[in-house]
Scaffold this active site. Structure first.
Site, PDB file in Angstrom:
ATOM      1  N   GLU A  67       0.822  -1.209   0.000  1.00 26.04           N
ATOM      2  CA  GLU A  67       0.000   0.000   0.000  1.00 26.04           C
ATOM      3  C   GLU A  67       0.859   1.265   0.000  1.00 26.04           C
ATOM      4  O   GLU A  67       0.546   2.234  -0.690  1.00 26.04           O
ATOM      5  CB  GLU A  67      -0.944   0.007   1.212  1.00 26.04           C
ATOM      6  N   TYR A 102      -6.288   6.247   5.161  1.00 22.26           N
ATOM      7  CA  TYR A 102      -6.438   5.262   4.092  1.00 22.26           C
ATOM      8  C   TYR A 102      -5.615   3.999   4.358  1.00 22.26           C
ATOM      9  O   TYR A 102      -6.136   2.882   4.297  1.00 22.26           O
ATOM     10  CB  TYR A 102      -6.039   5.855   2.729  1.00 22.26           C
ATOM     11  N   ASP A 150      -9.419   6.028  -1.564  1.00 19.78           N
ATOM     12  CA  ASP A 150      -8.223   6.520  -2.251  1.00 19.78           C
ATOM     13  C   ASP A 150      -8.665   7.208  -3.535  1.00 19.78           C
ATOM     14  O   ASP A 150      -9.864   7.397  -3.769  1.00 19.78           O
ATOM     15  CB  ASP A 150      -7.224   5.381  -2.504  1.00 19.78           C
TER      16      ASP A 150
END
Length: 337
Positions: free
Chosen positions: A42, A123, A141
């Site tokens: 990520e 996030y 996102d």
């Protein structure tokens, strides 16, 4: 809320689950529930394309397979594995977070715990907790913002807290019945492969029947575009001092770019116009940097010499991997091997 119908969203969640099972790309981080590996993917995927990330991710995981090995590594080793991905603040954040994680009995499983760690924003915390631990939290996102803005016709300023909260509530509703890992990844995958910024392939979208943007011909207008920061022109006069110890650096306290990082000595000045004379141009975010290089002899006293951090040439790429610095060194010392 009147913006959306919960039962409709739950039906669409089922459609997304089926679509994702049949159409998702076989990415290396999708074959694991290891929170560490999901976290690294990520962070790497921020500001970087999937295609570019894959080889970096594989190499990084091979060298640092868990938070303990990452915590023990030198930041220079991490920079070396990160070189080419850019945005080196991400590498520093994962190193700091790994040190904290290595002292914990287990990897935190909720986003409220994760968000306390360095570099774990809203996030990232939600992405890791939902994908690794199945926590029922949605993620928001860039891809999800685009999908939800178009699907619900949201002409909102999504970068503002109030409007972002609405998007978060919708995303959270999507994961109330179906597997949150699958739903979150399917919404991101949908934005990356079908509901793209330009020329989306709406006819194969699994949730196109209720799409407001498609119905009202608003696809090109949504999501609203955030106004970019005005470009600033900076003239950076960098000095290259080299002696037997290496090249001289200082911790950057004088320029608005690469703050707190090792940088060549010199000065930076905000300009209204482009300087007439400079050696090369570089850009970092909204900073347009025009660089003038001066090579000087390092005939210093011991006191003046101690002001600098001296790095041998062989360690330059590992310790100062930033492309601006590497370019300045290459051009400034280009007359010598």
């Amino acid at each position: 809320m009147s913006l959306y119908n919960k039962s409709e969203i739950q039906k669409e969640s089922k459609l997304l689950t089926k679509w994702f099972a049949e159409n998702s790309r076989p990415l290396p981080w999708r074959s694991t529930k290891d929170p560490y590996r999901i976290w690294i993917s990520e962070i790497m995927l921020q500001q970087t394309t999937v295609t570019a990330v894959i080889p970096y991710y594989k190499r990084f995981i091979k060298s640092f397979p868990n938070s303990k090995t990452l915590a023990k590594a030198n930041i220079e080793d991490i920079y070396e594995h990160w070189s080419g991905l850019g945005y080196y603040s991400r590498a520093r954040s994962i190193h700091k977070a790994s040190i904290e994680l290595s002292n914990m009995k287990k990897f935190p499983s909720s986003y409220l715990e994760l968000i306390k760690l360095p570099g774990f924003g809203d996030y990232t915390s939600r992405a890791v907790s939902s994908q690794a631990f199945g926590e029922r939290v949605g993620v928001v996102d860039g891809n999800v913002i685009r999908v939800l803005s178009r699907r619900f016709g949201l002409q909102s300023e999504w970068w503002k807290t109030k409007d972002k909260k609405i998007l978060q509530e919708i995303a959270d509703t999507f994961v109330t019945k179906e597997d949150p890992s699958t739903i979150n990844q399917s919404l991101m995958e949908l934005g990356a492969t079908i509901c793209t910024p330009k020329s989306p392939t709406c006819f194969i979208c699994p949730i196109n029947k209720k799409c407001v943007a498609r119905k009202d011909d608003l696809i090109e207008q949504l999501p609203l575009k955030k106004k970019k920061k005005e470009t600033e022109i900076w003239h950076w006069e960098a000095e290259l001092f080299e002696d037997s110890k290496g090249l001289a650096f200082v911790t950057n306290e004088y320029a608005p770019f690469l703050k707190k990082q090792l940088i060549l000595p010199g000065k930076a000045k905000l300009r209204k116009t482009v300087p007439k004379d400079f050696d090369f141009q570089h850009a970092i975010t909204h900073h347009k940097i025009y660089v003038s290089l001066t090579r000087k002899k390092s005939n210093f006293s011991k006191n003046s010499k101690s002001k600098y951090i001296w790095i041998p040439r062989k360690h330059l790429k590992a310790k100062v991997p930033f492309s601006l610095i590497q370019k300045a060194i290459a051009i400034g010392l280009g007359d010598r091997k």
